[in-house]
Scaffold this motif. Structure first.
Motif, PDB file in Angstrom:
ATOM      1  N   VAL A 196       9.139  15.250  20.706  1.00  0.00           N
ATOM      2  CA  VAL A 196       8.568  14.110  19.980  1.00  0.00           C
ATOM      3  C   VAL A 196       9.650  13.463  19.114  1.00  0.00           C
ATOM      4  CG1 VAL A 196       6.225  15.064  19.990  1.00  0.00           C
ATOM      5  CG2 VAL A 196       7.771  15.609  18.092  1.00  0.00           C
ATOM      6  N   PRO A 197       9.442  12.194  18.707  1.00  0.00           N
ATOM      7  CA  PRO A 197      10.490  11.483  17.984  1.00  0.00           C
ATOM      8  C   PRO A 197      10.611  11.797  16.498  1.00  0.00           C
ATOM      9  CG  PRO A 197       8.662  10.018  18.415  1.00  0.00           C
ATOM     10  CD  PRO A 197       8.353  11.316  19.101  1.00  0.00           C
ATOM     11  N   TYR A 198       9.602  12.431  15.907  1.00  0.00           N
ATOM     12  CA  TYR A 198       9.682  12.690  14.475  1.00  0.00           C
ATOM     13  C   TYR A 198       9.060  14.038  14.149  1.00  0.00           C
ATOM     14  CZ  TYR A 198       4.987  10.691  14.821  1.00  0.00           C
ATOM     15  OH  TYR A 198       3.699  10.408  15.216  1.00  0.00           O
ATOM     16  N   VAL A 199       9.561  14.623  13.073  1.00  0.00           N
ATOM     17  CA  VAL A 199       9.080  15.927  12.648  1.00  0.00           C
ATOM     18  C   VAL A 199       7.620  15.793  12.220  1.00  0.00           C
ATOM     19  CG1 VAL A 199       9.751  15.755  10.199  1.00  0.00           C
ATOM     20  CG2 VAL A 199       9.723  17.976  11.326  1.00  0.00           C
ATOM     21  N   GLY A 200       6.837  16.777  12.588  1.00  0.00           N
ATOM     22  CA  GLY A 200       5.432  16.770  12.203  1.00  0.00           C
ATOM     23  C   GLY A 200       4.510  16.150  13.236  1.00  0.00           C
ATOM     24  N   ALA A 201       5.058  15.448  14.230  1.00  0.00           N
ATOM     25  CA  ALA A 201       4.197  14.906  15.285  1.00  0.00           C
ATOM     26  C   ALA A 201       3.585  16.104  15.994  1.00  0.00           C
ATOM     27  CB  ALA A 201       4.991  14.058  16.259  1.00  0.00           C
ATOM     28  N   CYS A 202       2.319  16.038  16.235  1.00  0.00           N
ATOM     29  CA  CYS A 202       1.633  17.209  16.754  1.00  0.00           C
ATOM     30  C   CYS A 202       0.435  16.782  17.568  1.00  0.00           C
ATOM     31  CB  CYS A 202       1.200  18.074  15.577  1.00  0.00           C
ATOM     32  SG  CYS A 202       0.372  19.589  16.042  1.00  0.00           S
ATOM     33  N   ILE A 203       0.046  17.623  18.487  1.00  0.00           N
ATOM     34  CA  ILE A 203      -1.122  17.313  19.289  1.00  0.00           C
ATOM     35  C   ILE A 203      -2.413  17.601  18.534  1.00  0.00           C
ATOM     36  CG2 ILE A 203       0.041  17.597  21.500  1.00  0.00           C
ATOM     37  CD1 ILE A 203      -1.050  20.438  21.625  1.00  0.00           C
ATOM     38  N   HIS A 204      -2.337  18.249  17.359  1.00  0.00           N
ATOM     39  CA  HIS A 204      -3.536  18.551  16.581  1.00  0.00           C
ATOM     40  C   HIS A 204      -3.906  17.414  15.645  1.00  0.00           C
ATOM     41  CE1 HIS A 204      -1.796  22.534  17.632  1.00  0.00           C
ATOM     42  NE2 HIS A 204      -3.011  22.661  18.087  1.00  0.00           N
ATOM     43  N   THR A 205      -2.981  16.549  15.342  1.00  0.00           N
ATOM     44  CA  THR A 205      -3.253  15.361  14.538  1.00  0.00           C
ATOM     45  C   THR A 205      -3.207  14.203  15.517  1.00  0.00           C
ATOM     46  OG1 THR A 205      -0.914  15.038  14.070  1.00  0.00           O
ATOM     47  CG2 THR A 205      -2.156  16.373  12.502  1.00  0.00           C
ATOM     48  N   PRO A 206      -3.531  13.003  15.112  1.00  0.00           N
ATOM     49  CA  PRO A 206      -3.382  11.952  16.122  1.00  0.00           C
ATOM     50  C   PRO A 206      -1.954  11.971  16.659  1.00  0.00           C
ATOM     51  CG  PRO A 206      -4.541  11.115  14.212  1.00  0.00           C
ATOM     52  CD  PRO A 206      -4.062  12.504  13.866  1.00  0.00           C
ATOM     53  N   PRO A 207      -1.808  12.229  17.952  1.00  0.00           N
ATOM     54  CA  PRO A 207      -0.463  12.347  18.518  1.00  0.00           C
ATOM     55  C   PRO A 207       0.187  10.986  18.667  1.00  0.00           C
ATOM     56  CG  PRO A 207      -2.088  12.516  20.248  1.00  0.00           C
ATOM     57  CD  PRO A 207      -2.842  12.449  18.951  1.00  0.00           C
ATOM     58  N   PRO A 208       1.505  10.969  18.854  1.00  0.00           N
ATOM     59  CA  PRO A 208       2.170   9.709  19.162  1.00  0.00           C
ATOM     60  C   PRO A 208       1.616   9.173  20.487  1.00  0.00           C
ATOM     61  CG  PRO A 208       3.769  11.436  18.668  1.00  0.00           C
ATOM     62  CD  PRO A 208       2.432  12.091  18.785  1.00  0.00           C
ATOM     63  N   PRO A 209       1.840   7.895  20.770  1.00  0.00           N
ATOM     64  CA  PRO A 209       1.389   7.363  22.060  1.00  0.00           C
ATOM     65  C   PRO A 209       2.142   8.047  23.205  1.00  0.00           C
ATOM     66  CG  PRO A 209       2.754   5.759  20.918  1.00  0.00           C
ATOM     67  CD  PRO A 209       2.525   6.882  19.967  1.00  0.00           C
ATOM     68  N   PRO A 210       1.593   7.966  24.424  1.00  0.00           N
ATOM     69  CA  PRO A 210       2.215   8.650  25.563  1.00  0.00           C
ATOM     70  C   PRO A 210       3.675   8.283  25.801  1.00  0.00           C
ATOM     71  CG  PRO A 210       0.033   7.879  26.157  1.00  0.00           C
ATOM     72  CD  PRO A 210       0.338   7.314  24.800  1.00  0.00           C
ATOM     73  N   ASN A 211       4.084   7.051  25.438  1.00  0.00           N
ATOM     74  CA  ASN A 211       5.480   6.674  25.658  1.00  0.00           C
ATOM     75  C   ASN A 211       6.403   7.237  24.584  1.00  0.00           C
ATOM     76  OD1 ASN A 211       4.827   4.989  23.541  1.00  0.00           O
ATOM     77  ND2 ASN A 211       5.232   3.090  24.649  1.00  0.00           N
ATOM     78  N   GLN A 212       5.868   8.073  23.723  1.00  0.00           N
ATOM     79  CA  GLN A 212       6.658   8.757  22.707  1.00  0.00           C
ATOM     80  C   GLN A 212       6.475  10.274  22.801  1.00  0.00           C
ATOM     81  OE1 GLN A 212       8.707   6.764  20.025  1.00  0.00           O
ATOM     82  NE2 GLN A 212       8.635   6.029  22.126  1.00  0.00           N
ATOM     83  N   LEU A 213       6.032  10.739  23.975  1.00  0.00           N
ATOM     84  CA  LEU A 213       5.884  12.168  24.237  1.00  0.00           C
ATOM     85  C   LEU A 213       6.596  12.511  25.541  1.00  0.00           C
ATOM     86  CD1 LEU A 213       2.086  12.641  23.495  1.00  0.00           C
ATOM     87  CD2 LEU A 213       3.963  13.560  22.138  1.00  0.00           C
ATOM     88  N   VAL A 214       7.408  13.561  25.500  1.00  0.00           N
ATOM     89  CA  VAL A 214       8.101  14.027  26.693  1.00  0.00           C
ATOM     90  C   VAL A 214       7.707  15.482  26.908  1.00  0.00           C
ATOM     91  CG1 VAL A 214      10.324  14.401  27.826  1.00  0.00           C
ATOM     92  CG2 VAL A 214      10.052  12.502  26.213  1.00  0.00           C
ATOM     93  N   TYR A 215       7.143  15.756  28.083  1.00  0.00           N
ATOM     94  CA  TYR A 215       6.804  17.131  28.456  1.00  0.00           C
ATOM     95  C   TYR A 215       8.050  17.756  29.070  1.00  0.00           C
ATOM     96  CZ  TYR A 215       4.881  21.017  31.122  1.00  0.00           C
ATOM     97  OH  TYR A 215       4.654  22.251  31.655  1.00  0.00           O
ATOM     98  N   ILE A 216       8.496  18.854  28.478  1.00  0.00           N
ATOM     99  CA  ILE A 216       9.697  19.545  28.948  1.00  0.00           C
ATOM    100  C   ILE A 216       9.280  20.832  29.642  1.00  0.00           C
ATOM    101  CG2 ILE A 216      11.918  20.558  28.296  1.00  0.00           C
ATOM    102  CD1 ILE A 216      11.692  17.637  27.387  1.00  0.00           C
ATOM    103  N   GLU A 217       9.771  21.008  30.844  1.00  0.00           N
ATOM    104  CA  GLU A 217       9.625  22.286  31.538  1.00  0.00           C
ATOM    105  C   GLU A 217      11.039  22.739  31.867  1.00  0.00           C
ATOM    106  OE1 GLU A 217       7.122  24.485  35.050  1.00  0.00           O
ATOM    107  OE2 GLU A 217       7.068  22.306  34.943  1.00  0.00           O
ATOM    108  N   MET A 218      11.439  23.851  31.267  1.00  0.00           N
ATOM    109  CA  MET A 218      12.792  24.347  31.461  1.00  0.00           C
ATOM    110  C   MET A 218      12.972  24.823  32.905  1.00  0.00           C
ATOM    111  SD  MET A 218      14.237  23.803  28.567  1.00  0.00           S
ATOM    112  CE  MET A 218      15.777  24.698  28.729  1.00  0.00           C
ATOM    113  N   GLU A 219      14.208  24.683  33.388  1.00  0.00           N
ATOM    114  CA  GLU A 219      14.517  25.170  34.729  1.00  0.00           C
ATOM    115  C   GLU A 219      14.270  26.668  34.786  1.00  0.00           C
ATOM    116  OE1 GLU A 219      18.580  23.882  35.297  1.00  0.00           O
ATOM    117  OE2 GLU A 219      17.898  22.038  36.252  1.00  0.00           O
ATOM    118  N   GLU A 220      14.048  27.157  35.996  1.00  0.00           N
ATOM    119  CA  GLU A 220      13.724  28.558  36.191  1.00  0.00           C
ATOM    120  C   GLU A 220      14.763  29.474  35.543  1.00  0.00           C
ATOM    121  OE1 GLU A 220      12.770  31.629  39.815  1.00  0.00           O
ATOM    122  OE2 GLU A 220      12.424  29.487  40.105  1.00  0.00           O
ATOM    123  N   GLY A 221      14.255  30.450  34.819  1.00  0.00           N
ATOM    124  CA  GLY A 221      15.117  31.426  34.168  1.00  0.00           C
ATOM    125  C   GLY A 221      15.652  30.999  32.812  1.00  0.00           C
ATOM    126  N   LYS A 222      15.319  29.784  32.358  1.00  0.00           N
ATOM    127  CA  LYS A 222      15.816  29.300  31.065  1.00  0.00           C
ATOM    128  C   LYS A 222      14.672  29.188  30.068  1.00  0.00           C
ATOM    129  CE  LYS A 222      19.684  26.790  33.014  1.00  0.00           C
ATOM    130  NZ  LYS A 222      20.403  25.540  33.070  1.00  0.00           N
TER     131      LYS A 222
END
Length: 167
Positions: free
Chosen positions: A99-125
């Motif tokens: 997320v772009p700023y500290v404290g952004a969270c899915i439990h509070t109103p989250p940032p809009p979708p264009n300000q959220l990046v889902y990260i899935e680490m490569e295998e083994g990382k």
């Protein structure tokens, strides 16, 4: 009184960091290139630096990215931001949100979708998560507006490495 002063200083530092990471205005700045690279070219093995202003150019209502953003789909990029674990109290993970700023969270109103990046680490990382300190995340960017149990997310990134934010 001392605790209040510390909280005030921490808040001011966080706001300064947000302005630094997100930008204080002006046109979107998306790409930084090595000094010795020809204009418009980046070293093949170097990730392209992507800012949150460019990510915000994704129209999350239609799913249409800007031309500049679309050109980065499937490319190696690095994005600054703050980690949000998807499991409560996780200190390391193979998947998390950026997320772009500290404290952004899915439990509070989250940032809009264009300000959220889902990260899935490569295998083994795994990535060490500390939501209070900014990081760089490097990986291959995909522009995918998806709905998940965590809400709508505009991007996915196959994470290759996560390291402390700094020049």
């Amino acid at each position: 009184m001392i605790d209040a002063s510390r909280r005030l200083l921490a808040t001011a530092a966080a706001m300064l960091l947000v302005v630094t990471l997100v930008g204080a205005g002006g046109p979107p700045v998306a790409v930084t290139e090595p000094v010795d690279a020809p204009m418009g070219a980046a070293a093949e093995d170097e990730p392209t630096e992507v800012g949150w202003r460019l990510l915000a150019s994704l129209n999350y209502r239609t799913g249409e990215p800007s031309e500049e953003l679309a050109a980065l789909a499937g490319k190696l990029v690095k994005i600054p931001g703050f980690t949000v674990p998807l499991e409560d109290w996780a200190s390391s993970a193979t998947e998390f949100l950026l997320v772009p700023y500290v404290g952004a969270c899915i439990h509070t109103p989250p940032p809009p979708p264009n300000q959220l990046v889902y990260i899935e680490m490569e295998e083994g990382k795994r990535a060490t998560l500390d939501g209070w300190n900014p990081v760089w995340v490097e990986g291959v960017l995909e522009i995918e507006l998806t709905e998940s149990v965590y809400g709508y997310v505009g991007f996915t990134l196959s994470g290759q490495q996560v390291y402390p934010y700094g020049p």
